[in-house]
Write an enzyme that holds these catalytic residues in place. Structure first.
Site, PDB file in Angstrom:
ATOM      1  N   HIS A 100      90.249  17.273  37.941  1.00  0.00           N
ATOM      2  CA  HIS A 100      90.103  18.640  37.407  1.00  0.00           C
ATOM      3  C   HIS A 100      88.703  18.994  37.530  1.00  0.00           C
ATOM      4  O   HIS A 100      88.025  19.793  38.163  1.00  0.00           O
ATOM      5  CB  HIS A 100      90.335  18.859  35.937  1.00  0.00           C
ATOM      6  N   ASP A 142      99.393  17.602  40.733  1.00  0.00           N
ATOM      7  CA  ASP A 142      99.334  17.360  39.288  1.00  0.00           C
ATOM      8  C   ASP A 142     100.808  17.676  38.523  1.00  0.00           C
ATOM      9  O   ASP A 142     101.432  16.912  38.642  1.00  0.00           O
ATOM     10  CB  ASP A 142      98.395  18.273  38.603  1.00  0.00           C
TER      11      ASP A 142
END
Length: 421
Positions: free
Chosen positions: A254, A305
Site C-alpha cells: 500500500h 489484495d
C-alpha cells in the site's frame, strides 16, 4: 520439449514478432524468431507477455466481493465484516475457496501469487490448504506468513484476532520454520503491520528468515500513522527502519500515506512497494506516491489484495490512472514500466521469473488484439487497453492452464466460485 509460437512477444529488448519459445521441464531454454511456424507447437496469437505476479493476496477476502457496499462506511467498518468471515473458515473450506480464487487468477494471467497469510488458527493447516489450492490451480505461491501479536498499538488481541496470533514472535518463527518449501512453493515472512506487531518484536520478525521475502502492510490508513506517531514518535516507515526491516527483500504493501522522508527511506534501502489500486479505491484508502517511490529506488509490484477485482491489467492501469489523478499529467508510467510492475516476481522470491528469456519459468500470457477493447491499439500499449477478458491463453511452467477464460482442469471459474460462495 514444448514449443510455443507467439505472434508477438514482450521480450527484454522490446516487442518482437513471430517468436518461438522452447521450454523443457517448465523452464525456457531457447527464444528465437522464425519465419515458419513449426509443426506441433502451441500457437499464441495477439500480444504475449510474461506471466503476471499477484504480489498481494488475501484469498478469503474474495467472499466479500459485492457484499459490503450497502451501508457505506470506512475501512474500519469493512474490517468488521472481514473478521466475521475469517472466524467461520475451516481448512477444508479455505482449500475450496482459495482453489477457486487462484483459478480466477490463473485465467486472468497470474502465474504466481503472494498470499499474505494470517489465518493461522493455531497451526499450519490453513497454510497447507493454500499451498494445495495454488498447486491445484496451476500457479506458484509464496506463502507470506504474517506475524500478528496485537489488536492495535498497546492493545491485546481480542475475539477473532486470537485466531491470527501465535502469542509471541518466537512461537510465530518456530511455526513458520515448520512450513516446507517445494518446487511450487516459497515461504516468506510478513509483519502484518506496526499496529499488530509491537516495537519490541519487530527486529526479531524482520530478521527471522533473512534469505526470504518479507512483506508488511504500511501506512494504508492515516489512523495507523497517527497512532504510531503518538506511541513511538516515529512514522510506521521510521519504526520499520529502526527495526532493520527495510531491505531489498522487503515489500511495503500500500505505502499510501507517506511523508517525503518515508519515501526517501524506502527508496534508499531499495525496499519495494506493492500497490493494489482496485482495493485502495474500493476501501477509500487513498492514492500513494508511486512515481516518487519508483524514482527514489523502490521497485514496484501490483496486487489484488481483497479481490474487489481479479484483473492484473486493471491493476496496472490503475497505477497509472492514480498518478494521473493526483498529478494532473498523463504518462506518469510508460507501458514498459507498468509491465515491469505487473511481472515483478522477484518481490515474491522468484527472481528468474517475469521475463521471456532462457532460464525463466515458461510463463506466457496471450492477450487478444481483436476485441472491442483492444482492436486497433498499438501492441506495445496493450496494457493500457486490455482487461482480463482479453486473456486468451495462459501458460504456467510450460503447461497451458487456461484458455478463453476457462481453467483447463478446474473448468468454468464462475461456477467454481458459485459452488463455494
Amino acid at each position: 520439449m514444448k514449443s510455443f509460437w507467439c505472434e508477438r512477444a514482450w521480450l527484454p529488448d522490446g516487442v518482437a514478432s513471430r517468436v518461438l519459445v522452447r521450454a523443457e521441464r517448465g523452464t525456457i531454454v531457447d527464444v528465437s524468431t522464425v519465419d515458419t511456424i513449426p509443426l506441433g507447437c502451441e500457437r499464441l496469437y495477439g500480444m504475449v507477455l510474461p506471466g503476471f505476479a499477484n504480489a498481494h493476496s488475501h484469498a478469503f477476502h474474495r467472499a466479500l466481493r459485492g457484499r459490503t457496499h450497502a451501508d457505506g462506511g470506512t475501512f474500519w467498518t469493512w474490517r468488521d465484516r472481514m473478521y466475521a468471515l475469517a472466524e467461520g473458515l475451516t481448512p477444508d473450506g479455505y482449500l475450496r475457496l482459495a482453489r477457486a480464487v487462484y483459478a480466477e487468477m490463473a485465467v486472468a494471467g497470474v502465474t504466481a501469487v503472494g498470499e499474505f497469510h494470517y489465518l493461522h488458527h493455531g497451526g499450519n493447516e490453513m497454510g497447507e490448504a493454500l499451498r494445495q489450492a495454488a498447486a491445484d490451480a496451476g500457479i506458484r505461491i509464496t506463502l507470506l506468513d504474517a506475524c500478528y501479536l496485537a489488536g492495535g498499538i498497546g492493545q491485546p488481541v481480542t475475539g477473532v484476532q486470537e485466531l491470527f496470533s501465535d502469542g509471541t514472535a518466537e512461537r510465530w518463527a518456530a511455526r513458520v520454520a515448520d512450513l516446507p518449501e517445494d518446487g511450487n512453493t516459497r515461504v516468506g515472512a510478513a509483519i502484518h503491520s506496526v499496529r499488530a506487531v509491537p516495537r519490541s518484536a519487530l527486529s526479531l520478525v524482520a530478521g527471522a528468515f533473512p534469505d526470504r521475502p518479507l512483506h508488511v502492510h504500511l501506512s494504508e490508513q492515516p489512523a495507523e500513522n497517527e497512532a504510531c506517531l503518538e506511541a513511538y514518535g516515529l512514522t510506521p516507515t521510521g519504526l520499520l527502519h529502526e527495526a532493520g526491516a527495510l531491505t531489498p527483500r522487503t515489500t511495503a504493501v500500500h505505502a499510501t500515506h507517506l511523508t517525503a522522508a518515508d519515501v526517501g527511506l524506502l527508496g534508499s534501502t531499495s525496499t519495494g512497494a506493492c500497490f493494489c489500486p482496485t482495493t485502495e479505491a474500493d476501501l477509500a484508502d487513498g492514492i500513494g506516491p508511486a512515481r516518487e517511490l519508483s524514482d527514489a529506488g523502490s521497485p514496484l509490484s501490483l496486487g489484488s489484495d481483497q479481490h474487489a477485482v481479479v484483473d492484473p491489467l486493471l491493476e496496472a492501469r490503475g497505477l497509472e490512472h492514480g498518478e494521473r489523478l493526483r498529478s494532473g499529467r498523463r504518462g506518469r508510467f510508460a507501458p514498459a514500466e507498468l509491465v515491469a510492475a505487473l511481472t515483478n516476481h522477484a518481490a515474491l522470491g522468484w527472481p528468474a521469473a517475469g521475463r521471456i528469456e532462457p532460464g525463466a519459468p515458461a510463463d506466457l500470457v496471450a492477450i487478444g488484439l481483436g476485441s472491442a477493447r483492444t482492436a486497433g491499439c498499438a501492441p506495445d500499449q496493450v496494457v493500457l487497453a486490455a482487461t482480463a477478458s482479453d486473456v486468451t491463453t495462459v501458460v504456467s511452467g510450460g503447461r497451458v492452464v487456461a484458455r478463453d477464460g476457462v481453467h483447463e482442469t478446474l473448468g468454468d471459474v464462475g461456477r467454481l466460485l458459485e459452488a463455494v460462495l
